[in-house]
Structures are given as C-alpha cells and as structure tokens.
Write a protein that holds these residues in place. Structure first.
Motif, mmCIF file in Angstrom:
data_model
loop_
_atom_site.group_PDB
_atom_site.id
_atom_site.type_symbol
_atom_site.label_atom_id
_atom_site.label_comp_id
_atom_site.label_asym_id
_atom_site.label_seq_id
_atom_site.Cartn_x
_atom_site.Cartn_y
_atom_site.Cartn_z
ATOM 1 N N LYS A 7 9.710 -39.309 -20.941
ATOM 2 C CA LYS A 7 9.230 -39.207 -19.568
ATOM 3 C C LYS A 7 8.529 -40.492 -19.147
ATOM 4 N N THR A 8 7.726 -41.060 -20.054
ATOM 5 C CA THR A 8 7.002 -42.291 -19.743
ATOM 6 C C THR A 8 7.957 -43.456 -19.523
ATOM 7 N N ALA A 9 8.921 -43.614 -20.441
ATOM 8 C CA ALA A 9 9.869 -44.725 -20.332
ATOM 9 C C ALA A 9 10.726 -44.601 -19.076
ATOM 10 N N LEU A 10 11.171 -43.389 -18.768
ATOM 11 C CA LEU A 10 11.992 -43.191 -17.572
ATOM 12 C C LEU A 10 11.208 -43.496 -16.308
ATOM 13 N N GLY A 11 9.937 -43.105 -16.280
ATOM 14 C CA GLY A 11 9.120 -43.385 -15.110
ATOM 15 C C GLY A 11 8.827 -44.859 -14.914
ATOM 16 N N LEU A 12 8.863 -45.640 -16.006
ATOM 17 C CA LEU A 12 8.560 -47.067 -15.916
ATOM 18 C C LEU A 12 9.784 -47.913 -15.577
ATOM 19 N N LEU A 13 10.973 -47.355 -15.653
ATOM 20 C CA LEU A 13 12.185 -48.139 -15.377
ATOM 21 C C LEU A 13 12.180 -48.766 -13.981
ATOM 22 N N PRO A 14 11.863 -48.007 -12.913
ATOM 23 C CA PRO A 14 11.833 -48.654 -11.586
ATOM 24 C C PRO A 14 10.790 -49.760 -11.493
ATOM 25 N N PHE A 15 9.631 -49.555 -12.120
ATOM 26 C CA PHE A 15 8.579 -50.577 -12.072
ATOM 27 C C PHE A 15 8.991 -51.832 -12.833
ATOM 28 N N ALA A 16 9.745 -51.670 -13.912
ATOM 29 C CA ALA A 16 10.222 -52.828 -14.663
ATOM 30 C C ALA A 16 11.154 -53.676 -13.804
ATOM 31 N N SER A 17 12.047 -53.031 -13.076
ATOM 32 C CA SER A 17 12.954 -53.769 -12.191
ATOM 33 C C SER A 17 12.201 -54.442 -11.054
ATOM 34 N N ILE A 35 -4.149 -63.619 -14.325
ATOM 35 C CA ILE A 35 -4.364 -62.423 -13.510
ATOM 36 C C ILE A 35 -3.517 -61.267 -14.032
ATOM 37 N N LEU A 36 -2.271 -61.556 -14.394
ATOM 38 C CA LEU A 36 -1.402 -60.516 -14.951
ATOM 39 C C LEU A 36 -1.974 -59.964 -16.256
ATOM 40 N N TYR A 37 -2.549 -60.823 -17.059
ATOM 41 C CA TYR A 37 -3.140 -60.358 -18.321
ATOM 42 C C TYR A 37 -4.314 -59.423 -18.060
ATOM 43 N N GLU A 38 -5.178 -59.787 -17.114
ATOM 44 C CA GLU A 38 -6.322 -58.935 -16.796
ATOM 45 C C GLU A 38 -5.865 -57.618 -16.174
ATOM 46 N N ILE A 39 -4.818 -57.673 -15.347
ATOM 47 C CA ILE A 39 -4.249 -56.439 -14.803
ATOM 48 C C ILE A 39 -3.708 -55.565 -15.938
ATOM 49 N N SER A 40 -3.101 -56.202 -16.930
ATOM 50 C CA SER A 40 -2.577 -55.458 -18.077
ATOM 51 C C SER A 40 -3.694 -54.793 -18.861
ATOM 52 N N VAL A 41 -4.849 -55.473 -18.974
ATOM 53 C CA VAL A 41 -5.990 -54.882 -19.675
ATOM 54 C C VAL A 41 -6.472 -53.631 -18.942
ATOM 55 N N VAL A 42 -6.571 -53.718 -17.609
ATOM 56 C CA VAL A 42 -7.002 -52.561 -16.811
ATOM 57 C C VAL A 42 -5.994 -51.421 -16.944
ATOM 58 N N PRO A 96 11.973 -67.024 -16.941
ATOM 59 C CA PRO A 96 10.716 -66.809 -17.675
ATOM 60 C C PRO A 96 9.642 -66.117 -16.847
ATOM 61 N N PHE A 97 9.549 -66.460 -15.549
ATOM 62 C CA PHE A 97 8.556 -65.799 -14.716
ATOM 63 C C PHE A 97 8.905 -64.325 -14.523
ATOM 64 N N GLY A 98 10.187 -64.016 -14.400
ATOM 65 C CA GLY A 98 10.582 -62.615 -14.302
ATOM 66 C C GLY A 98 10.177 -61.829 -15.533
ATOM 67 N N LEU A 99 10.310 -62.439 -16.721
ATOM 68 C CA LEU A 99 9.919 -61.767 -17.962
ATOM 69 C C LEU A 99 8.404 -61.682 -18.093
ATOM 70 N N ILE A 100 7.687 -62.728 -17.661
ATOM 71 C CA ILE A 100 6.225 -62.710 -17.735
ATOM 72 C C ILE A 100 5.656 -61.584 -16.878
ATOM 73 N N PHE A 101 6.254 -61.347 -15.725
ATOM 74 C CA PHE A 101 5.759 -60.298 -14.834
ATOM 75 C C PHE A 101 6.064 -58.897 -15.363
ATOM 76 N N GLU A 102 6.792 -58.790 -16.456
ATOM 77 C CA GLU A 102 7.008 -57.495 -17.103
ATOM 78 C C GLU A 102 5.828 -57.105 -17.989
ATOM 79 N N MET A 103 4.863 -58.002 -18.140
ATOM 80 C CA MET A 103 3.743 -57.755 -19.043
ATOM 81 C C MET A 103 3.016 -56.444 -18.754
ATOM 82 N N PRO A 104 2.630 -56.143 -17.501
ATOM 83 C CA PRO A 104 1.919 -54.870 -17.265
ATOM 84 C C PRO A 104 2.745 -53.637 -17.629
ATOM 85 N N VAL A 105 4.046 -53.695 -17.369
ATOM 86 C CA VAL A 105 4.906 -52.548 -17.672
ATOM 87 C C VAL A 105 4.994 -52.333 -19.182
ATOM 88 N N VAL A 106 5.186 -53.411 -19.935
ATOM 89 C CA VAL A 106 5.279 -53.308 -21.389
ATOM 90 C C VAL A 106 3.963 -52.814 -21.978
#
Length: 268
Positions: free
Chosen positions: A109-119, A228-235, A168-178
């Motif tokens: 359920k978690t992985a399926l819900g995160l698929l749209p956010f990953a894209s 900023i993405l890293y701090e967002i990931s921490v939150v 690379p920027f597209g992959l970096i922005f996947e950090m919060p989702v991962v």
C-alpha cells in the motif's frame, strides 16, 4: 546412494518458483519495453516541436551538425530521453507489480501510494534543472569562452550536456520519496538522517562544485536546493516514523487484547 524423495520434491518446487519469478520478470520487462517503444514513436513524431522547445535557452543560436548522420543520432537521443521521462510512471508500476509478492500488505500500500509522487518529483527535478540551473550554466560557459574562442555548439554536445544535468537532478529530487518509503518499512530512521547530516552536506558541496561553474551564484543554485531537499527528507522521515510507531503500537494492543478476550469467552 539413496534417492531422497522429499528432497527431490523440495528441489522441484524451488525450481518451479525460480522459473515462475523469471517468467514474471520477463513479462514485466516486455510490458516496459512496449511502453517505452510507444512513447518513443510518439516522441519521434513530435521531435521537431520538442527540439525547438529544448533549444529555447540558446535564444536563437543555431546548433551545428558535423555530418548528415548526426541528425538521426540527435533526434533519437531527444526522443529517447523524452520517452523514458513520459513512460516513467508506467515503468514504476511494472516494478511495483514485480516486487509486490515480496512485500507485506502495508508495504504494498505504501509503495503504490508513492508511485505518483515519485513521477511528480522526477518531473519537478528535471524542470528545475532545465528552467533554473541549465540556463545559468549555459550562459556562464558561453561568456567564459567568448573572450578567446569562437564557440560553435554542436547539437550532440548540447543535448548530451543537457541530459547529463537534467537526469541527475531528477534522481536527486526522488530523495524525499525514497526516504519516506525506507522509513515506512523500518530501514531508515530520522535519527540516522540527523547523524549523517554533516557527511551528506559535505557530499552535496562536492557534487555542486563538480557540476556547477566556479562562481558563488551558480554553486549556491545547485547546493542550496539539495540541502533543502535533505532537510525536507528529515521532516518527512520524522513524520513517517511517528506514524509507523503509532501503527505498531495499535497492532500490538490489538494482539494483546485478542488472547484475553478469547480467555474470557472460554470461561463463560
């Protein structure tokens, strides 16, 4: 040498399981290739319009081709990158379908819900790189060369430079989702992210210095978004961790209540 019937049955069962997994992998790979092929053909049909849109940062400067065959290579490169970007949601869905049997119901359920956010985050990352970072880098490099060189920009070099920056920027922005997914399944905790913050920042500074020009504005335009993405990931990790602990406490409470209710029923 004795023939062990039970061992033979287990080996046959394991072989069938491996064969079934390989069959599932083959099926999802075929579906993924079909999806990429459809998007690639559509991108080829629209490649002229896509080419004009991607060359807008040049502001009218014509790109150079070194040979007649280069136009095919450039168009295929552009169509291929666009096809992968457009087909990304479908590719992620196929990946989820393949690993679904190995996940628990909550992880599914978690992985399926995160698929749209990953894209969405991949698209946001590439858009940020294209509209903000890429024009700054391109302008700086052209100005740097204008004093001593006459720059003729080939289409192959231009699009290779763009792709090496956007992906690379597209992959970096996947950090919060991962981070959210790894926290939900218990692999990552906000404490670990806080403990490794200084090492992560150092890596970001090194990465920003590699892919950005040696001047402060361009360097900060690359480094600050990653921080900023890293701090967002921490939150996000902290919030996901609290939800996970709350869910585990509720499950433990229900599990502890079940035997007591069964015991009361038997006494009655």
């Amino acid at each position: 040498m004795k023939f062990n019937l039970s061992q033979w049955k287990r080996n046959v069962h394991n072989d069938q399981t491996v064969i079934e997994h390989l069959g599932e992998l083959r099926k999802h790979l075929i579906y993924s290739l079909i999806g990429i092929a459809v998007c690639f053909i559509a991108a080829l049909v629209l490649v002229t319009h896509i080419y004009r849109w991607l060359t807008l940062p040049l502001r009218g400067v014509k790109l150079v081709l070194l040979g007649p065959g280069d136009v095919i290579h450039v168009y295929f490169m552009v169509a291929g990158v666009v096809a992968l970007t457009v087909a990304l949601p479908f590719l992620l869905l196929q990946l989820w379908l393949f690993i679904k049997p190995a996940l628990s119901p909550h992880e599914r359920k978690t992985a399926l819900g995160l698929l749209p956010f990953a894209s969405i985050m991949f698209l946001v990352g590439t858009s940020f790189a294209y509209f903000v970072i890429f024009p700054i880098l391109l302008k700086f490099l052209i100005q740097l060369a204008s004093g001593n060189f006459q720059m003729l920009i080939t289409a192959d070099n231009y699009f290779s430079f763009m792709v090496n920056l956007l992906l690379p920027f597209g992959l970096i922005f996947e950090m919060p989702v991962v981070v959210m997914f790894l926290t939900q399944i218990g692999i990552l905790t906000p404490q670990k992210l806080r403990q490794t913050r200084k090492y992560a920042y150092m890596g970001m500074i090194v990465l920003a210095s590699i892919i950005s020009p040696p001047e402060i504005v361009s360097h900060l335009s690359v480094d600050v978004p990653m921080m900023i993405l890293y701090e967002i990931s921490v939150v996000i990790s902290r919030t996901s961790y609290r939800r996970r602990e709350k869910r585990r406490a509720q499950e433990a409470l229900r599990f502890n209540d079940t035997p007591s209710s069964t015991t009361r029923g038997s006494r009655m």
